[in-house]
Design a protein around this motif. Structure first.
Motif, PDB file in Angstrom:
ATOM      1  N   SER A 168      12.477  96.435 -10.519  1.00 46.89           N
ATOM      2  CA  SER A 168      13.390  97.370 -11.181  1.00 46.89           C
ATOM      3  C   SER A 168      13.905  96.844 -12.514  1.00 46.89           C
ATOM      4  O   SER A 168      14.408  97.615 -13.343  1.00 46.89           O
ATOM      5  CB  SER A 168      14.568  97.697 -10.262  1.00 46.89           C
ATOM      6  N   ASP A 214       7.615 108.133  -0.193  1.00 49.21           N
ATOM      7  CA  ASP A 214       7.690 106.673  -0.103  1.00 49.21           C
ATOM      8  C   ASP A 214       6.469 106.093   0.610  1.00 49.21           C
ATOM      9  O   ASP A 214       5.915 105.060   0.201  1.00 49.21           O
ATOM     10  CB  ASP A 214       8.968 106.249   0.622  1.00 49.21           C
ATOM     11  N   GLU A 273      11.799 109.208 -13.194  1.00 53.62           N
ATOM     12  CA  GLU A 273      12.226 108.998 -11.802  1.00 53.62           C
ATOM     13  C   GLU A 273      11.095 108.400 -10.973  1.00 53.62           C
ATOM     14  O   GLU A 273      11.324 107.494 -10.145  1.00 53.62           O
ATOM     15  CB  GLU A 273      12.691 110.314 -11.193  1.00 53.62           C
ATOM     16  N   LYS A 293      11.048 104.740  -9.155  1.00 54.57           N
ATOM     17  CA  LYS A 293      10.852 104.638  -7.713  1.00 54.57           C
ATOM     18  C   LYS A 293       9.755 103.626  -7.398  1.00 54.57           C
ATOM     19  O   LYS A 293       9.897 102.791  -6.489  1.00 54.57           O
ATOM     20  CB  LYS A 293      10.516 106.008  -7.110  1.00 54.57           C
TER      21      LYS A 293
END
Length: 327
Positions: free
Chosen positions: A271, A308, A259, A263
């Motif tokens: 991605s 983030d 994960e 991210k």
């Protein structure tokens, strides 16, 4: 900004490392008189690239050398100690357990013994790890969870924790222990760690290689939050009731390795790079994350950064750092 650190004499071990280099910078900016223990010259460390080494005293030596530690604490009239130096890489610990025990266990008792013999030190913060708890069935770990490391690195941290406790109980040494998860942030030059390796691979447009099966849960803690946590704890040590205590510091997010990788790739617009999963990890804990309830309640502490925000700052640092090296 608080005047607490102005003109305070601070000794930092591990000041070329990720956390240490950020802690040096913050303390210098707050007006502290910093002395750092340096074993190896690491020219790409933030300590040197940011020229912070020119603003502190540097003692050459290693944790295994008790007379060097005694001399540094005595001659620089140290008030506060942050003991961050350790052999922190799990793979290195598995290959060289005795060297890891020397650095992490003997190094800790040497530092505490030097503080005890010289005297005058009013607060000592020792960096342990969530790995000191070993592999537990009940999650998250709190500070009452038994210390039961089994693999070399984990055992070294379990032992160091107990040594800190005995120096408080037996000698009244003003010591507290921090247990944090996996630090990350700009300045981490250990590219076998998942965050810098993922960013570097993405910048090279190559898939990141994951040693485990990707499902391991870890507690990832931003280095700037770590610095603020360490300083906050040290400032709170005017309260004798927290001496001898250990504190978990965590953003309390549960996230798997895969994960986290995805991210980071998403934030970098990469991605499409599918990670390569080797499933070859050995002597590692499967799932691990921390409760920071004690630090929140006893120290009135909380993390300052979102995940983030931390990752974006970290990505930017590596983009700048690696730009010339990738061209």
């Amino acid at each position: 900004m608080s005047e607490f650190w102005r003109d305070r004499s601070v000794f930092i071990t591990g000041c070329t490392g990720l956390l240490g280099s950020w802690l040096v910078a913050e303390l210098v900016q707050r007006g502290a008189r910093v002395t750092g223990l340096v074993r190896d010259l690491v020219p790409q460390s933030r300590l040197y690239t940011g020229d912070w080494h020119q603003r502190i005293n540097i003692v050459r030596g290693c944790l295994e050398d008790l007379p060097t530690l005694e001399r540094a604490i005595n001659e620089y009239e140290i008030d506060t100690v942050f003991h961050l130096a350790a052999q922190t890489i799990v793979g290195v610990a598995n290959r060289e357990p005795l060297a890891t025990f020397e650095a992490n266990i003997k190094g800790t008792w040497n530092l505490l013994e030097a503080c005890r013999k010289v005297g005058g030190v009013t607060r000592i913060v020792v960096a342990s790890s969530d790995k000191a708890y070993g592999d537990q069935e009940i999650l998250p770990y709190d500070e009452n969870t038994p210390l039961q490391g089994e693999h070399p690195y984990d055992v070294s941290k379990s032992c160091a924790d107990l040594i800190c406790r005995t120096y408080y109980v037996s000698y009244g040494l003003p010591v507290c222990v921090t247990r944090c998860g996996n630090f990350y942030g700009g300045g981490d030059l250990n590219f076998n760690r998942i965050v810098p390796d993922t960013i570097r691979s993405a910048l090279r447009d190559k898939p990141v290689v994951i040693r485990s099966d990707g499902s391991y849960i870890r507690d990832y803690f931003y280095v700037r939050d770590g610095v603020l946590a360490y300083l906050h704890l040290a400032e709170q040590m005017d309260r004798r009731e927290i001496w001898g205590e250990a504190f978990n510091f965590s953003n309390e997010l549960q996230i798997t390795v895969l994960e986290l990788v995805r991210k980071i790739l998403g934030l970098m617009g990469k991605s499409y790079l599918e990670p390569i999963i080797l499933n070859q990890a050995k002597n590692e804990i499967i799932h691990q994350y921390l409760s920071a309830k004690k630090a929140r309640e006893m120290l009135n502490w909380k993390p300052e950064y979102s995940l983030d925000e931390c990752l974006q700052e970290t990505i930017k640092w590596y983009q700048d750092f690696l730009l010339d090296r990738l061209n």
